[in-house]
Scaffold this active site. Structure first.
Site, short mmCIF file in Angstrom:
data_model
loop_
_atom_site.label_atom_id
_atom_site.label_comp_id
_atom_site.label_asym_id
_atom_site.label_seq_id
_atom_site.Cartn_x
_atom_site.Cartn_y
_atom_site.Cartn_z
N LYS A 1 -14.29 48.96 -8.38
CA LYS A 1 -14.20 50.43 -8.41
C LYS A 1 -12.76 50.93 -8.40
O LYS A 1 -12.49 52.02 -8.90
CB LYS A 1 -14.99 51.03 -7.25
CG LYS A 1 -14.36 50.76 -5.89
CD LYS A 1 -15.20 51.29 -4.76
CE LYS A 1 -14.45 51.16 -3.45
NZ LYS A 1 -15.31 51.15 -2.28
N ARG B 1 -19.07 56.03 8.53
CA ARG B 1 -19.33 56.44 7.16
C ARG B 1 -20.83 56.21 6.98
O ARG B 1 -21.59 56.63 7.83
CB ARG B 1 -18.44 55.69 6.16
CG ARG B 1 -18.26 56.47 4.85
CD ARG B 1 -17.34 55.79 3.85
NE ARG B 1 -17.99 54.66 3.18
CZ ARG B 1 -17.42 53.93 2.23
NH1 ARG B 1 -16.20 54.22 1.82
NH2 ARG B 1 -18.06 52.91 1.68
C1 PLP Z 1 -15.01 49.98 -1.72
C2 PLP Z 1 -16.03 49.22 -1.00
C3 PLP Z 1 -15.86 47.86 -0.77
C4 PLP Z 1 -14.60 47.12 -1.15
O1 PLP Z 1 -13.55 47.46 -0.28
P1 PLP Z 1 -12.12 46.73 -0.33
O2 PLP Z 1 -11.43 47.23 0.87
O3 PLP Z 1 -11.47 47.14 -1.61
O4 PLP Z 1 -12.36 45.27 -0.28
C5 PLP Z 1 -16.88 47.19 -0.14
N1 PLP Z 1 -18.01 47.83 0.26
C6 PLP Z 1 -18.21 49.14 0.04
C7 PLP Z 1 -19.47 49.78 0.51
C8 PLP Z 1 -17.23 49.89 -0.58
O5 PLP Z 1 -17.42 51.19 -0.77
#
Ligand code: PLP
Length: 355
Positions: free
Chosen positions: A36, A131
């Site tokens: 993402k 969250r």
């Molecule tokens: C963005 C996200 C991740 C990845 O996070 P990083 O810190 O980039 O490894 C994993 N799980 C969820 C639910 C996320 O939104």
């Protein structure tokens, strides 16, 4: 070179993914690569898969569609809770999703049955970061209900930390997750496929050998993309930090004072910046600004250069002590933090090139 240009280094991404995957494997953890931060750029997904990730995690449907349209058919996990108006497409494109709302899972169930598919669900538990996620006292009852829905396969439970509340993954909060998973397994009479213990921020705990036994999946973006952990943003062992480089071009360079002259009001973004008096300095303006990049999250590769500030379309640098004398037309290189990468990837004004 067309500027501004974001250079994406495929081999470094693949090697970073490999380093993270190999380390996790030793701890019995499988890695899902999270794209993402790059708007689902297909080559980034390809590099992660080449590095051995088990599947792709994406937060947005449009990003995964981009990946699918590029002919990549690896298993896909929807990271952001699906919204009700997209459940049909989520079932069509994703194999599984993270969820915390029964109404949404029921909607996924209806669409899955209509499409004669099975959609995997990982129930999110909030162990303190505030969250997404079910409060722990709601988990058992919800899991039981989800397990009875047609077209849905309850694949496991998971949590997310260090994002909103900045809560650090620990033996205690991830231990709670494992404990809840075991209770669900007892209730349902069969093991869960996934206990998903978070994102990049869980890697340090794992590397210290303190990850609670049972956690078997992590969803990793930052450590692969940027080669950093996300608690203190230090380099992650075995990875490189230069998978992305941003190039911008000097459009003015002149010797001017370091403090503005005249009565001062707000700047272009409603702030009232303070200015350090450095006397006369050599100032360069490059062709990138707040519309393209999170300026506060950007750093010059040349340690002799300094970012002074920015407006929508201009970034202003102190190049007095640069390695070489800077002129109009010179290319300045920057490294990016997660926010800067995300915004540069999202800006249509920044050209992307995979090398
Ligand atoms: C963005 C996200 C991740 C990845 O996070 P990083 O810190 O980039 O490894 C994993 N799980 C969820 C639910 C996320 O939104």
């Amino acid at each position: 070179m067309n500027t501004p240009l974001l250079e994406v280094r495929y081999d470094i991404l693949a090697a970073n993914a490999r380093a993270v995957v190999d380390l996790c494997k030793k701890c019995g953890v499988e890695v899902w690569g999270v794209t993402k931060g790059c708007c689902g750029m297909p080559d980034v997904a390809r590099a992660m898969l080449e590095g051995g990730v088990a599947g792709i995690g994406e937060s947005r449907l449009a990003n995964l569609q981009r990946i699918r349209n590029a002919g990549i058919h690896a298993p896909a996990l929807m990271l952001r809770l699906p919204h009700l108006s997209e459940v049909r497409a989520v079932v069509e494109y994703f194999d599984m999703s993270l969820n915390s709302e029964l109404v949404t899972i029921e909607a996924l169930s209806r669409e899955a049955q209509r499409l004669e598919k099975r959609h995997g669900v990982i129930l999110m538990v909030d162990v303190g970061d505030l969250r997404e996620g079910l409060w722990p006292d709601r988990v058992l009852e919800t899991a039981l209900r989800v397990s009875r829905l047609g077209g849905i396969e309850l694949l496991g439970i998971g949590t997310n930390l260090s994002c909103y509340g900045g809560v650090i993954p620990s033996e205690s909060n991830l231990g709670l997750l494992v404990q809840l998973a075991r209770q669900i397994e007892e209730l349902l009479g069969h093991p869960l496929r996934f206990i998903s213990g978070g994102n990049t921020s869980t890697l340090p705990l794992m590397a210290q050998g303190r990850l609670p036994a049972g956690i078997n999946m992590l969803r990793i973006g930052e450590a692969i993309l940027l080669g950093t952990e996300s608690i203190n943003r230090t380099p992650w062992p075995g990875t490189r930090q230069d998978a992305f480089v941003l190039h911008a071009e000097v459009i003015e360079c002149a010797t001017k004072p370091s403090v503005p002259i005249g009565e001062r009001g707000q700047d272009g973004f409603g702030g009232r910046p303070a200015f350090e008096d450095r006397g006369l300095i050599r100032r360069a303006i490059v062709n990138i600004g707040r519309q393209d990049v999170l300026v506060e999250n950007l750093a010059c590769l040349d340690p002799g250069m300094d970012i002074l500030g920015a407006s929508s379309d201009h970034l202003i640098l102190d190049v007095t002590h640069a390695d070489e004398r800077i002129h109009v037309g010179d290319i300045i290189d920057f490294k990016l933090g997660y926010g800067a990468l995300l915004q540069a990837m999202t800006s249509p004004y920044v050209e992307k090139r995979v090398v």
